[in-house]
Design a protein around this motif. Structure first.
Motif, short mmCIF file in Angstrom:
data_model
loop_
_atom_site.label_atom_id
_atom_site.label_comp_id
_atom_site.label_asym_id
_atom_site.label_seq_id
_atom_site.Cartn_x
_atom_site.Cartn_y
_atom_site.Cartn_z
N VAL A 1 1.54 26.44 14.56
CA VAL A 1 2.95 26.03 14.50
C VAL A 1 3.03 25.16 15.68
N SER A 2 4.15 23.96 15.35
CA SER A 2 4.42 23.20 16.28
C SER A 2 5.88 23.12 16.33
N ILE B 1 3.24 14.53 16.44
CA ILE B 1 2.53 15.31 15.26
C ILE B 1 1.03 14.85 15.23
N ALA B 2 0.74 13.51 15.76
CA ALA B 2 -0.75 13.14 15.68
C ALA B 2 -1.38 14.11 16.84
N SER B 3 -0.57 14.18 17.99
CA SER B 3 -1.33 14.86 19.03
C SER B 3 -1.49 16.43 18.66
N GLU B 4 -0.68 16.92 18.15
CA GLU B 4 -0.68 18.14 17.79
C GLU B 4 -1.85 18.40 16.74
N THR C 1 2.01 23.73 10.44
CA THR C 1 3.42 23.85 10.26
C THR C 1 4.26 23.48 11.33
N VAL C 2 5.38 22.68 11.06
CA VAL C 2 6.25 22.12 11.97
C VAL C 2 7.54 23.04 11.82
N ILE D 1 7.58 22.37 6.56
CA ILE D 1 8.58 22.38 7.49
C ILE D 1 9.12 23.80 7.43
N SER D 2 9.27 24.42 8.54
CA SER D 2 9.83 25.90 8.51
C SER D 2 11.09 25.59 9.49
#
Length: 155
Positions: free
Chosen positions: A63-64, A102-105, A118-119, A147-148
């Motif tokens: 999760v990010s 998002i790319a780095s995560e 999941t974001v 997405i959450s």
């Protein structure tokens, strides 16, 4: 009158410390397993809205988090104003920075886990919907479709 005298000079037995290291390691292991380290310093203040449905996330490392709210301290409010700000990791960003975030995560995750990423959006209940829409549009461009929305549990 009789004088009470102690019988004998018996000392209390010595306390065995042989199991003390075992107890210390068990306590240490317990705290290592049960505590979590804070990953980010919160720069925004938010009150989560009440939830109507709750779903538990299975793997929290997948999760990010994107936090949205007004700056948390008076010094930050003086510098950035009271409008809602987007926090990615430990700094304020614009919606255009979400693609890079998002790319780095994703790069931090293994190939097998990237599809399950999941974001989670943690937004203040008074945040304008335009800011949320901008974030969601950028997530769509980054192909982050899971997405959450974080919220307080409803009663």
């Amino acid at each position: 009158m009789a004088v009470m005298k102690k019988k004998g000079g018996k000392d209390a037995g010595a306390i065995s410390t042989a199991s003390l290291p075992d107890v210390i390691f068990m306590i240490l292991f317990f705290f290592m397993v049960s505590t979590t380290m804070r990953e980010q310093d919160l720069l925004v203040r938010f009150t989560l809205p009440e939830a109507t449905e709750v779903q538990k996330l299975e793997k929290k490392q997948l999760v990010s988090y994107i936090q949205i709210g007004e700056p948390s301290t008076p010094a930050l409010r003086a510098q950035f104003g009271t409008a809602a700000r987007i926090q990615l990791n430990d700094s304020y960003k614009t919606p255009q920075d979400i693609l890079e975030f998002i790319a780095s995560e994703r790069d931090k995750l293994s190939e097998a886990d990237r599809a399950a990423m999941t974001v989670a959006i943690k937004a203040d209940q008074n945040t304008l919907m335009g800011v949320i829409t901008d974030v969601k549009q950028e997530l769509r461009k980054a192909n982050a479709l899971k997405i959450s929305y974080a919220a307080n549990r409803g009663m």
